[in-house]
Motif scaffolding. Structure first.
Motif, short mmCIF file in Angstrom:
data_model
loop_
_atom_site.label_atom_id
_atom_site.label_comp_id
_atom_site.label_asym_id
_atom_site.label_seq_id
_atom_site.Cartn_x
_atom_site.Cartn_y
_atom_site.Cartn_z
N LEU A 284 0.73 -1.21 0.07
CA LEU A 284 -0.17 0.21 -0.07
C LEU A 284 0.97 1.25 0.03
O LEU A 284 1.99 1.56 0.66
CB LEU A 284 -0.89 -0.03 1.19
CG LEU A 284 -1.99 -1.13 1.24
CD1 LEU A 284 -2.72 -1.11 2.63
CD2 LEU A 284 -2.87 -1.15 0.02
N TYR A 285 0.57 2.34 -0.80
CA TYR A 285 1.25 3.54 -0.95
C TYR A 285 1.15 4.14 0.19
O TYR A 285 0.02 4.44 0.67
CB TYR A 285 0.95 4.26 -2.16
CG TYR A 285 1.63 5.65 -2.26
CD1 TYR A 285 3.05 5.68 -2.53
CD2 TYR A 285 1.03 6.73 -1.73
CE1 TYR A 285 3.77 6.98 -2.68
CE2 TYR A 285 1.77 7.93 -1.97
CZ TYR A 285 3.11 8.05 -2.11
OH TYR A 285 3.52 9.33 -2.21
N LYS A 286 2.19 4.80 0.85
CA LYS A 286 2.05 5.76 2.01
C LYS A 286 2.81 6.87 1.89
O LYS A 286 4.10 6.77 1.37
CB LYS A 286 2.40 5.03 3.29
CG LYS A 286 1.37 3.82 3.70
CD LYS A 286 1.69 3.28 5.07
CE LYS A 286 0.52 2.35 5.48
NZ LYS A 286 0.91 1.92 6.56
N ASP A 287 2.33 8.11 1.98
CA ASP A 287 3.08 9.46 1.92
C ASP A 287 4.36 9.22 2.98
O ASP A 287 4.07 8.92 4.20
CB ASP A 287 2.20 10.28 2.14
CG ASP A 287 3.22 11.94 2.52
OD1 ASP A 287 3.68 12.03 1.12
OD2 ASP A 287 3.10 12.40 3.66
N PRO A 288 5.53 9.60 2.69
CA PRO A 288 6.72 9.85 3.33
C PRO A 288 6.42 10.40 4.55
O PRO A 288 7.12 10.05 5.57
CB PRO A 288 7.53 10.51 2.38
CG PRO A 288 7.40 10.13 1.15
CD PRO A 288 5.96 10.31 1.12
N GLY A 289 5.71 11.64 4.74
CA GLY A 289 5.55 12.08 5.89
C GLY A 289 4.08 11.67 6.49
O GLY A 289 3.88 12.30 7.57
N ASN A 290 3.64 10.67 6.22
CA ASN A 290 2.61 9.69 6.80
C ASN A 290 1.29 10.39 6.85
O ASN A 290 0.40 10.16 7.89
CB ASN A 290 3.00 9.29 8.21
CG ASN A 290 2.40 8.01 8.68
OD1 ASN A 290 2.02 7.09 7.76
ND2 ASN A 290 2.27 7.83 9.97
N ASP A 291 1.29 11.40 6.16
CA ASP A 291 -0.22 12.13 6.06
C ASP A 291 -1.09 11.31 5.44
O ASP A 291 -0.94 10.97 4.14
CB ASP A 291 -0.04 13.35 5.45
CG ASP A 291 -1.03 14.25 5.35
OD1 ASP A 291 -2.38 13.86 5.05
OD2 ASP A 291 -0.99 15.39 5.44
N PRO A 292 -2.24 10.96 6.02
CA PRO A 292 -3.43 10.00 5.35
C PRO A 292 -3.81 10.71 4.09
O PRO A 292 -4.11 9.78 2.98
CB PRO A 292 -4.12 9.75 6.34
CG PRO A 292 -4.22 10.82 7.36
CD PRO A 292 -2.59 11.07 7.30
N VAL A 293 -3.98 11.92 4.11
CA VAL A 293 -4.63 12.67 2.73
C VAL A 293 -3.75 12.28 1.70
O VAL A 293 -4.12 12.26 0.52
CB VAL A 293 -5.13 14.21 2.96
CG1 VAL A 293 -5.56 14.79 1.92
CG2 VAL A 293 -6.32 13.96 4.21
N LYS A 294 -2.49 12.92 2.08
CA LYS A 294 -1.47 12.81 0.97
C LYS A 294 -1.24 11.44 0.29
O LYS A 294 -0.87 11.16 -0.58
CB LYS A 294 -0.25 13.29 1.42
CG LYS A 294 -0.39 14.90 1.48
CD LYS A 294 0.96 15.62 1.94
CE LYS A 294 0.95 17.18 1.94
NZ LYS A 294 2.19 17.68 2.52
N SER A 295 -1.29 10.40 1.45
CA SER A 295 -0.95 8.88 1.06
C SER A 295 -2.25 8.52 0.03
O SER A 295 -2.02 8.00 -0.84
CB SER A 295 -1.05 8.14 2.31
OG SER A 295 -0.29 8.32 3.22
N TYR A 296 -3.36 8.84 0.53
CA TYR A 296 -4.55 8.42 -0.61
C TYR A 296 -4.47 9.31 -1.86
O TYR A 296 -4.69 8.57 -2.99
CB TYR A 296 -5.54 8.89 -0.07
CG TYR A 296 -7.17 7.97 -0.53
CD1 TYR A 296 -6.97 6.79 -0.63
CD2 TYR A 296 -8.21 8.95 -1.14
CE1 TYR A 296 -8.17 6.02 -1.27
CE2 TYR A 296 -9.21 8.14 -1.64
CZ TYR A 296 -9.21 6.91 -1.70
OH TYR A 296 -10.20 6.30 -2.46
#
Length: 593
Positions: A284-296
């Motif tokens: 699952l892709y995850k934003d490097p900063g672990n921001d769930p909005v940016k991850s999605y």
């Protein structure tokens, strides 16, 4: 070899598809025969690339693909396009909308010809022996199977041609094939996908070399993931012991939809999805900063990321961006989210709006200096990544700074400001919209290029848990993989404090369906899901939104925005066109048409 989807066809290929054998006997000096095509590496690769071109581009959901706008998740505002005609029931066997029957059979015919004629290619054999030929055949075999699957999900049982080469200009007497029972279609396509998967590489490559330039080529993961999706569909109520479709029979009286429920079909689907997971190739892709909005957001905007399994390089996502953007950003403001979809999103505490104490439809909360209706406060991160709602902030397109977007009747994006470009629901889709695209207001600006993702790991997880819940509801993997998606989404997992795990198989089914509706929204899944679950008659009909005719707070009132009709049983599958029915007298029509 650089694999793109759009190639100028070789003259020989055009001649093949037109069936002009006599003309082929008189070949000008600057052209090559079809026999010569399959003796040369470059022309053969171009032929294969053209078969790839039949993979549908699902980015155009306002005109060319009805899978969102003819469901309960979104509404395309423009009445000039075919989804509107479909929603009002303006279709018949004599005038079929989105008629893909002939298109996919042309792709199937091209793939079969390639498979049957590539083996003795002298130039490829000189480069790589048999290995590259085997890979190319496996790619063509997958593509042929995928085109069958595309036909099956739109039309139900189809005609399986097998290895037969049928000329494009074949007379009607050569086209007399019946539709096969749906289960037989499934078994055939699964066997073809398995054959392809046994040869395909794990990562995109050509001649044994993997590189970014090969991205988009078929891999073993793609073949197995399509197999898992097909088997999930086949296990679902529409196809698994569906007595309501008993009347769909061949000319000989053979049932084309089985009448006996088989729980083993769910196991087969679960095993197929788990095989994709067990490859260990995707995450699952995850934003490097672990921001769930940016991850999605990054799942779609970060090209070729770890979650994407099956991508199409060439696509129209730049136009998708513009059609979804507000007029304030130079967009065309017409891809509306239904209120039904808005209500489906969870709250930040992980609960649905029906059980969360955080949900309110009264009052306002000031956010960034503007009043935001409390319906939109404390929603889950995927809501904010997916929806542009009244007084939400947006920056993209021609905008030089972030501003509150409003859909009041007389506002910058309201219906009074343009004759056609306004959302009927008071919402716009934000998901997979690249703010970098600046191509609106005439379409001459820059587009943000990225592949369109046709299949990703989150879907595989959801396919797995749905099938497992139907076959083995006590299996711990259900909660594990469902919670992996919720963790990435930034909401509490089931079984955590204040959010107990669903207590029954039926409750878990409901939770999985809702998770699927949210996670896969606007990705061309909902049309097929509500049909295979047989809930379409209940969820289709009047679609709601906010009251876009108002300029005051009465805007925040649910009103009917559009009608999305469902004709039972006709709307489960598209009709086969009368032209194709006339060509093959053994083909029976779908129910209701």
């Amino acid at each position: 070899m650089k694999m793109h989807y759009h190639f100028v066809l070789l003259t020989a290929t055009v001649l093949l598809l037109s069936g002009c054998k006599k003309y082929l006997d008189q070949v000008p000096n600057d052209r090559i025969t079809i026999e010569q095509v399959f003796q040369k590496k470059g022309p053969s690769e171009q032929y294969l690339a053209n078969i790839y071109n039949y993979v549908p581009d699902e980015s155009n959901q306002w005109a060319d693909n009805p899978w969102g706008a003819n469901s309960d998740e979104m509404d395309a505002t423009w009445s000039k396009y075919a989804p509107y005609e479909l929603n009002i029931g303006n279709m018949s066997a004599g005038s079929v909308l989105f008629d893909r029957w002939g298109t996919y059979y042309r792709g199937i015919r091209s793939a079969t010809y390639f498979i049957n004629h590539i083996d003795n290619n002298a130039e490829i054999l000189a480069v790589d022996g048999q290995g590259l030929i085997d890979q190319y055949k496996a790619e063509a075999r997958f593509l042929r199977a995928y085109f069958y699957f595309q036909l099956m999900r739109q039309y139900g049982p189809v005609v399986i041609v097998g290895e037969k080469e049928i000329a494009a200009d074949a007379p009607a007497e050569a086209m007399q094939f019946p539709r096969s029972p749906f289960d037989s279609c499934v078994d055939y396509v699964v066997s073809e996908l398995d054959k392809a998967a046994a040869v395909l590489p794990k990562v995109p490559s050509s001649n044994g070399q993997a590189s970014d330039i090969q991205n988009g080529r078929i891999t073993v993961g793609i073949a197995l993931a399509v197999k898992a999706r097909l088997l999930l569909y086949a296990a679902s109520p529409l196809y698994n012991g569906n007595a309501e479709m008993a009347s769909l029979q061949s000319k000989e009286g053979k049932s084309l939809i089985n009448q006996t429920y088989d729980p083993q079909k769910w196991k087969r689907a679960a095993d197929a999805a788990k095989a994709v997971i067990d490859l260990g190739l995707y995450s699952l892709y995850k934003d490097p900063g672990n921001d769930p909005v940016k991850s999605y957001q990054g799942v779609f905007l970060q090209a070729w990321n770890s979650e994407q399994i099956f991508n199409r390089k060439s696509n129209g996502l730049g136009s998708w961006d513009v059609h979804c953007m507000p007029r304030q950003a130079g967009g065309w403001c017409g891809m509306g989210v239904t209120q039904e979809q808005i209500d489906a999103y969870f709250m930040s505490d992980g609960h649905p709006i029906t059980s969360s104490p955080l949900y309110s439809e009264t009052g306002f909360t000031t956010v960034n200096g503007v009043p935001v209706f409390n319906m939109y406060i404390n929603r889950e991160p995927r809501f904010y990544a997916s929806v542009t709602y009244n007084n939400s902030f947006f920056q993209g397109g021609t905008m030089t700074s972030a501003k509150a977007i409003t859909f009041y009747a007389s506002s910058s994006n309201g219906k009074n400001g343009h004759p056609t470009d306004w959302t009927k629901t008071g919402y716009l889709i934000r998901k997979n919209v690249a703010p970098q695209t600046n191509a609106g207001s005439g379409g001459n600006g820059q587009q943000f290029q990225r592949p369109i993702c046709l299949l990703r790991l989150a879907e595989v997880y959801l396919n797995y848990v749905e099938a497992l819940n139907e076959y083995d509801p006590a299996n711990a993997d259900i909660l594990q993989y469902l919670n992996l998606i919720r963790t990435r989404a930034g909401i509490p997992v089931y079984g955590s404090a204040g959010l107990p795990a669903p207590a029954s198989q039926a409750a878990m089914r409901s939770s999985i369906w809702q998770e699927r509706r949210i996670e896969l929204a606007f990705e061309c899944h909902r049309w097929f899901d509500i049909r295979r679950w047989k809930i379409a008659p209940q969820v289709m009909g009047s679609m709601h939104g906010m009251n876009i005719n108002k300029d005051d707070n009465s805007f925040y009132t649910r009103v009917v925005a559009s009608e999305h009709k469902f004709r039972n049983p006709a709307s489960y599958w598209f009709p086969i066109s009368q032209y194709d029915m006339d060509r093959s007298k053994l083909v029976v029509q779908n129910p209701g048409w």
